[in-house]
Design a protein around this motif. Structure first.
Motif, PDB file in Angstrom:
ATOM      1  N   UNK A 214       1.908 164.463   7.750  1.00 48.04           N
ATOM      2  CA  UNK A 214       2.722 165.654   8.003  1.00 48.04           C
ATOM      3  C   UNK A 214       1.879 166.781   8.600  1.00 48.04           C
ATOM      4  N   UNK A 215       0.668 166.931   8.113  1.00 48.20           N
ATOM      5  CA  UNK A 215      -0.205 167.992   8.618  1.00 48.20           C
ATOM      6  C   UNK A 215      -0.572 167.763  10.075  1.00 48.20           C
ATOM      7  N   UNK A 216      -0.900 166.527  10.415  1.00 51.25           N
ATOM      8  CA  UNK A 216      -1.249 166.227  11.799  1.00 51.25           C
ATOM      9  C   UNK A 216      -0.064 166.444  12.731  1.00 51.25           C
ATOM     10  N   UNK A 217       1.144 166.162  12.242  1.00 49.12           N
ATOM     11  CA  UNK A 217       2.335 166.429  13.053  1.00 49.12           C
ATOM     12  C   UNK A 217       2.523 167.926  13.273  1.00 49.12           C
ATOM     13  N   UNK A 218       2.282 168.724  12.245  1.00 51.58           N
ATOM     14  CA  UNK A 218       2.366 170.194  12.389  1.00 51.58           C
ATOM     15  C   UNK A 218       1.368 170.691  13.430  1.00 51.58           C
ATOM     16  N   UNK A 219       0.146 170.189  13.346  1.00 53.51           N
ATOM     17  CA  UNK A 219      -0.875 170.629  14.292  1.00 53.51           C
ATOM     18  C   UNK A 219      -0.506 170.205  15.706  1.00 53.51           C
ATOM     19  N   UNK A 220      -0.037 168.987  15.844  1.00 53.58           N
ATOM     20  CA  UNK A 220       0.339 168.469  17.164  1.00 53.58           C
ATOM     21  C   UNK A 220       1.390 169.346  17.831  1.00 53.58           C
ATOM     22  N   UNK A 221       2.275 169.904  17.033  1.00 56.29           N
ATOM     23  CA  UNK A 221       3.360 170.726  17.576  1.00 56.29           C
ATOM     24  C   UNK A 221       2.907 172.128  17.970  1.00 56.29           C
ATOM     25  N   UNK A 222       1.725 172.548  17.503  1.00 58.13           N
ATOM     26  CA  UNK A 222       1.341 173.946  17.719  1.00 58.13           C
ATOM     27  C   UNK A 222       0.012 174.138  18.429  1.00 58.13           C
ATOM     28  N   UNK A 223      -0.799 173.075  18.539  1.00 60.40           N
ATOM     29  CA  UNK A 223      -2.145 173.247  19.096  1.00 60.40           C
ATOM     30  C   UNK A 223      -2.536 172.002  19.865  1.00 60.40           C
ATOM     31  N   UNK A 224      -2.983 172.181  21.094  1.00 57.85           N
ATOM     32  CA  UNK A 224      -3.380 171.062  21.942  1.00 57.85           C
ATOM     33  C   UNK A 224      -4.880 171.147  22.225  1.00 57.85           C
ATOM     34  N   UNK A 225      -5.689 170.437  21.449  1.00 63.37           N
ATOM     35  CA  UNK A 225      -7.138 170.536  21.611  1.00 63.37           C
ATOM     36  C   UNK A 225      -7.675 169.693  22.766  1.00 63.37           C
ATOM     37  N   UNK A 226      -8.861 170.072  23.232  1.00 59.47           N
ATOM     38  CA  UNK A 226      -9.601 169.264  24.191  1.00 59.47           C
ATOM     39  C   UNK A 226     -10.526 168.280  23.490  1.00 59.47           C
ATOM     40  N   UNK A 227     -10.841 168.568  22.216  1.00 62.24           N
ATOM     41  CA  UNK A 227     -11.747 167.723  21.444  1.00 62.24           C
ATOM     42  C   UNK A 227     -11.423 167.881  19.970  1.00 62.24           C
ATOM     43  N   UNK A 228     -11.644 166.824  19.204  1.00 62.99           N
ATOM     44  CA  UNK A 228     -11.472 166.850  17.752  1.00 62.99           C
ATOM     45  C   UNK A 228     -12.833 166.632  17.094  1.00 62.99           C
ATOM     46  N   UNK A 229     -13.090 167.385  16.040  1.00 60.74           N
ATOM     47  CA  UNK A 229     -14.248 167.147  15.171  1.00 60.74           C
ATOM     48  C   UNK A 229     -13.701 166.708  13.816  1.00 60.74           C
ATOM     49  N   UNK A 230     -14.052 165.489  13.438  1.00 55.23           N
ATOM     50  CA  UNK A 230     -13.540 164.898  12.200  1.00 55.23           C
ATOM     51  C   UNK A 230     -14.661 164.816  11.178  1.00 55.23           C
ATOM     52  N   UNK A 231     -14.525 165.543  10.085  1.00 53.34           N
ATOM     53  CA  UNK A 231     -15.467 165.477   8.972  1.00 53.34           C
ATOM     54  C   UNK A 231     -14.907 164.489   7.961  1.00 53.34           C
ATOM     55  N   UNK A 232     -15.463 163.282   7.987  1.00 48.96           N
ATOM     56  CA  UNK A 232     -14.874 162.147   7.269  1.00 48.96           C
ATOM     57  C   UNK A 232     -15.534 161.973   5.906  1.00 48.96           C
ATOM     58  N   UNK A 233     -15.419 162.976   5.068  1.00 47.32           N
ATOM     59  CA  UNK A 233     -16.037 162.905   3.745  1.00 47.32           C
ATOM     60  C   UNK A 233     -15.592 161.674   2.970  1.00 47.32           C
ATOM     61  N   UNK A 234     -16.545 161.068   2.254  1.00 47.74           N
ATOM     62  CA  UNK A 234     -16.232 159.914   1.412  1.00 47.74           C
ATOM     63  C   UNK A 234     -15.785 160.334   0.022  1.00 47.74           C
ATOM     64  N   UNK A 235     -15.803 161.628  -0.276  1.00 44.83           N
ATOM     65  CA  UNK A 235     -15.619 162.084  -1.652  1.00 44.83           C
ATOM     66  C   UNK A 235     -14.187 162.262  -2.145  1.00 44.83           C
ATOM     67  N   UNK A 236     -13.127 162.097  -1.328  1.00 45.70           N
ATOM     68  CA  UNK A 236     -11.794 161.993  -1.950  1.00 45.70           C
ATOM     69  C   UNK A 236     -11.598 160.692  -2.738  1.00 45.70           C
ATOM     70  N   UNK A 237     -12.591 159.840  -2.710  1.00 45.86           N
ATOM     71  CA  UNK A 237     -12.546 158.519  -3.347  1.00 45.86           C
ATOM     72  C   UNK A 237     -12.281 158.628  -4.854  1.00 45.86           C
ATOM     73  N   UNK A 238     -11.549 157.667  -5.381  1.00 45.81           N
ATOM     74  CA  UNK A 238     -11.115 157.688  -6.778  1.00 45.81           C
ATOM     75  C   UNK A 238     -12.259 157.610  -7.783  1.00 45.81           C
TER      76      UNK A 238
END
Length: 299
Positions: A214-238
């Motif tokens: 849902x969050x990515x859909x919200x962003x897609x509707x309001x902001x068109x980036x030239x580049x994405x920086x993804x901080x892929x933390x491993x710490x949401x892990x159970x």
């Protein structure tokens, strides 16, 4: 010829000797070894970054702070770090920044550029915080603006902890969208992102992935980036020792694939960094990071 899919970046200087410390600073070499033993990735060239230039650090950080940092001085600018302060550690951060800057530059040739380090999202312009001395993603974004002032960047921060440093640094920059989805009731003191999703303890795969979608859909509707920086933390892990989220390893794989699809479907290049990870079984942290590489290296 079109863009190749994935560049991998690593330097042995990323690793730190921190016996007994909660931050598993030797994870970088273990991840490198995991990649080199994999049947798919073993033959891939892994690129080696240069140490970050002083000029690049100064794009984000104040002279006073950098003077304290490179003087290894414990002052009100460096004291909020939870790491020791010495030459080896500062050098490691400089190479980590160099890796993310290199990844940014490589997105002209690759769809995805993966720094097997970086993600130091708690560092502020004038001070250290948490396990972060230098803010690599912010520096890479500022450097890209030297050649294209209106270059638009989206930060997707899916670490357990809010990316408060980036939220603060870019709070008045309309060309940078900061999105952080994190456990809401823990460290750090929160800054205001363009989109914050504060997660309750105990959240599991289905709810986590729905909120991300849902969050990515919200962003897609309001902001068109030239580049994405993804901080892929491993710490949401159970089974992370610092968090109370209950996302499985499978759920984190789906998270990574969702971010990859978001970028692929819009033909946006992406820089990926590791950020945090503190699983009770250290091997889980390494495997989660490897799974992120696998998600972006799908052939």
């Amino acid at each position: 010829m079109g863009l190749q899919d994935l560049a991998l970046i690593y330097h042995s200087q990323y690793n730190l000797d921190l016996p007994g410390h909660i931050f598993p600073a030797h994870k970088y070499s273990h991840l490198y070894n995991r990649v080199k033993k994999d049947p798919v990735f073993a033959s891939w060239d892994i690129l080696r970054p240069e140490r970050a230039l002083d000029h690049d650090l100064e794009l984000v950080h104040t002279k006073e702070y950098l003077d304290d940092l490179f003087g290894y001085e414990h002052t009100d600018r460096t004291i909020y770090s939870e790491l020791p302060l010495n030459q080896n550690i500062v050098s490691s951060f400089c190479y980590g920044v160099g890796g993310t800057v290199m990844a940014m530059e490589l997105t002209s040739k690759y769809k995805f550029a993966f720094n097997m380090g970086g993600g130091y999202h708690h560092s502020f312009p004038d001070r250290a915080e948490g396990f972060c001395y230098l803010n690599d993603v912010a520096i890479a974004i500022k450097k890209s603006k030297e050649t294209s002032e209106n270059h638009k960047a989206l930060i997707i921060d899916l670490d357990l902890h809010q990316g408060n440093g980036n939220s603060y640094i870019f709070q008045y920059d309309d060309n940078v969208f900061t999105f952080s989805m994190h456990q809401g009731n823990i460290y750090p003191r929160k800054e205001i992102s363009n989109l914050d999703v504060h997660l309750e303890p105990g959240i599991k795969d289905d709810r986590y992935l729905t909120l991300l979608r849902d969050s990515l859909e919200k962003i897609k509707a309001s902001f068109q980036p030239d580049i994405v920086y993804y901080l892929a933390g491993a710490d949401p892990y159970e089974d992370d020792s610092l968090g109370e989220l209950k996302v499985s390893m499978k759920g984190l794989k789906e998270r990574d694939q969702m971010v990859r699809s978001y970028c692929t479907n819009q033909n946006i290049p992406c820089v990926i960094t590791l950020a945090g990870g503190y699983a009770r079984d250290f091997r889980d942290t390494v495997e989660i990071h490897f799974n992120t590489i696998a998600a972006f290296g799908e052939i």
